[in-house]
Design a protein around this motif. Sequence first.
Motif, PDB file in Angstrom:
ATOM      1  N   LEU A 431      11.523   8.190  -1.947  1.00  0.00           N
ATOM      2  CA  LEU A 431       9.795   8.355  -1.965  1.00  0.00           C
ATOM      3  C   LEU A 431       9.423   8.791  -2.795  1.00  0.00           C
ATOM      4  N   SER A 432       7.675   8.852  -3.239  1.00  0.00           N
ATOM      5  CA  SER A 432       7.115   9.251  -4.484  1.00  0.00           C
ATOM      6  C   SER A 432       6.830  10.475  -3.975  1.00  0.00           C
ATOM      7  N   SER A 433       6.387  11.054  -5.089  1.00  0.00           N
ATOM      8  CA  SER A 433       6.014  12.392  -4.847  1.00  0.00           C
ATOM      9  C   SER A 433       3.788  12.198  -4.557  1.00  0.00           C
ATOM     10  N   LYS A 434       3.503  10.670  -5.374  1.00  0.00           N
ATOM     11  CA  LYS A 434       2.176  10.853  -5.183  1.00  0.00           C
ATOM     12  C   LYS A 434       1.874  10.269  -4.421  1.00  0.00           C
ATOM     13  N   GLY A 443      -0.416   4.862   3.935  1.00  0.00           N
ATOM     14  CA  GLY A 443       1.278   4.798   4.252  1.00  0.00           C
ATOM     15  C   GLY A 443       1.511   5.554   3.278  1.00  0.00           C
ATOM     16  N   HIS A 444       3.674   5.769   2.888  1.00  0.00           N
ATOM     17  CA  HIS A 444       3.855   7.334   1.680  1.00  0.00           C
ATOM     18  C   HIS A 444       4.087   6.375   1.319  1.00  0.00           C
ATOM     19  N   MET A 445       4.339   6.232  -0.319  1.00  0.00           N
ATOM     20  CA  MET A 445       4.765   5.814  -1.890  1.00  0.00           C
ATOM     21  C   MET A 445       5.947   5.352  -1.936  1.00  0.00           C
ATOM     22  N   VAL A 457      12.411  -2.261 -15.308  1.00  0.00           N
ATOM     23  CA  VAL A 457      11.599  -2.537 -14.358  1.00  0.00           C
ATOM     24  C   VAL A 457      10.973  -1.048 -13.188  1.00  0.00           C
ATOM     25  N   CYS A 458       9.894  -1.608 -12.968  1.00  0.00           N
ATOM     26  CA  CYS A 458       9.448   0.138 -11.865  1.00  0.00           C
ATOM     27  C   CYS A 458       8.185  -1.359 -11.168  1.00  0.00           C
ATOM     28  N   VAL A 459       9.181  -1.009  -9.771  1.00  0.00           N
ATOM     29  CA  VAL A 459       8.163  -1.112  -8.723  1.00  0.00           C
ATOM     30  C   VAL A 459       8.070  -0.032  -7.548  1.00  0.00           C
ATOM     31  N   GLU A 460       6.855  -0.511  -7.145  1.00  0.00           N
ATOM     32  CA  GLU A 460       5.967   0.535  -6.565  1.00  0.00           C
ATOM     33  C   GLU A 460       5.939  -0.098  -4.343  1.00  0.00           C
ATOM     34  N   PHE A 461       6.260   0.202  -3.812  1.00  0.00           N
ATOM     35  CA  PHE A 461       5.740   0.046  -2.949  1.00  0.00           C
ATOM     36  C   PHE A 461       4.551   1.076  -1.701  1.00  0.00           C
ATOM     37  N   VAL A 462       4.417   0.496  -0.739  1.00  0.00           N
ATOM     38  CA  VAL A 462       3.816   1.382   0.868  1.00  0.00           C
ATOM     39  C   VAL A 462       4.256   1.491   1.432  1.00  0.00           C
ATOM     40  N   TRP A 463       4.234   1.524   2.369  1.00  0.00           N
ATOM     41  CA  TRP A 463       4.423   1.998   3.941  1.00  0.00           C
ATOM     42  C   TRP A 463       3.286   1.866   4.163  1.00  0.00           C
ATOM     43  N   LEU A 464       3.233   0.636   5.370  1.00  0.00           N
ATOM     44  CA  LEU A 464       2.028   0.677   5.987  1.00  0.00           C
ATOM     45  C   LEU A 464       2.323   0.209   8.073  1.00  0.00           C
TER      46      LEU A 464
END
Length: 492
Positions: A431-434, A443-445, A457-464
Amino acid sequence: MATGRGRALRQYGRGAAAAASPGAAIVGLPRPFTPAAVATGPRLGRAAGPRNRSRSFAARSGECSETVNAAIKSLHLTPSVKPKPNLCIESGIWLKIYSSCFQAKRTMWKMKSDQTETISLGCIPLCDRKPGYWKKEYILKQIAAVKTRVMRLVKPVDPYTGLPCKNKEAMEALDLRWIVVLKDKNGKEHVMEKANLSFKDTSVTILWYSTNWPCLDILSTLKLFGVTPLLPDQSRAPSKNGPRQRSLIAEYHLANLTESGVAIGADKLVQLFSLNPELLIGLWKEKNEIAFVMASLHYHQLLERSTLGSATVQYAFPPNKPVLDDIDPEYGLHDYSLHLDMHGRSCTYLCGTFRNLFCRKGDIANGYLRLPVVTLKDSTKHVPLTGTLGLSWETDALKGNVKDCYVMDFTLLDETGKPFWCFSAPVYMELSSKASTLYDYMGHMYTTDYADSEGKVCVEFVWLEETKEYFIVNLVLYISTKKVNNWYGTNY
């Protein structure tokens, strides 16, 4: 006494005459014997009296002629030679095995150069070859046949991955397997062979499980080997008990595993620790002992790593020879392609290809080239995942799924479509702090970060929440300038 000597001489004379005839035998002499000695030596009769036969050659040598003495000595001192018919029988067996597998034929040349005659191997004289010839030919032919078949299988290349299309079939042709060998502090080795294999587009995941794992506290190292038959035989089903050769792939130190390894997740029963590269160890929570060992191996150069090394040394690849280009001012900065797989061993969450990746010269910083793949601002390139991320595991009696953990199969190709940077590694999402700043996603990042000697490698997800799915909204690659310069011969 005179009568006795006369009878003895008559018998000796009759024996000498008989021994001169072909095929006569010399009584009391050790076998095997040579025809030449039989033809020239006289026959020793029984009239010589009840002397000890083991001493008769030395005791009576003076009573015989020089020809008889020479025959006796040659027969007594010549070492035993294996009969030639036995060699022919052995050669005949291997010739039969050879011909049944390959059905080869040999060309017989006649006196005239333009005339040839092809005959079957069954007509070839068995004893016209040295001992062991057909056995050696059979083994060499089998090895060559397997190599030829493997080379034929790995020749076609998938344009999306840059890898051979039939890696799985090539591994099956080699009867390639993988084992782990755990060594304790006393030097004793524990070999684990029982495993489940999961083949994906660009990797194979191996899960070893057992009820007899050694105690973790006494273990010092874990070695990962590829194993193949010492004598491959394409005409038979793979044998589990035949001799096999090992090729060292990687070695890991298990001392203070919970401190040296990276904890990437847990469920109610197990806790997962990652050891770079490629290895994952599951420990029982209650006992802090090994539950299973998992390795994710990328197909790139896997055949070489699994077959060309030794039991003690990993295979050393030859250095890359850069193709120089003094025309393109941004040589090595553009036209990269990425094939990315995300899976949980039993199911796939993402399988996609991203093309035309590039880095501007101004984006080179801190020893890395920055290649954006998916950006926050361009929502048209945001990628949904199928299902909820998790890594499945199993043993003889239990199984489970560790949430937010998965395997990332990463294949980056250069501008010519050649594999440039490849890995397969267990990773985790945290879970990301931002919070999300995107209007479409409230949703949460979450983030996943991976790094090795060649890049990051850096990946960012968002939960819908509405659709119960993850989206990749940001994906950036950082490639080491040292890697790029060695590959292209540049100086960034």
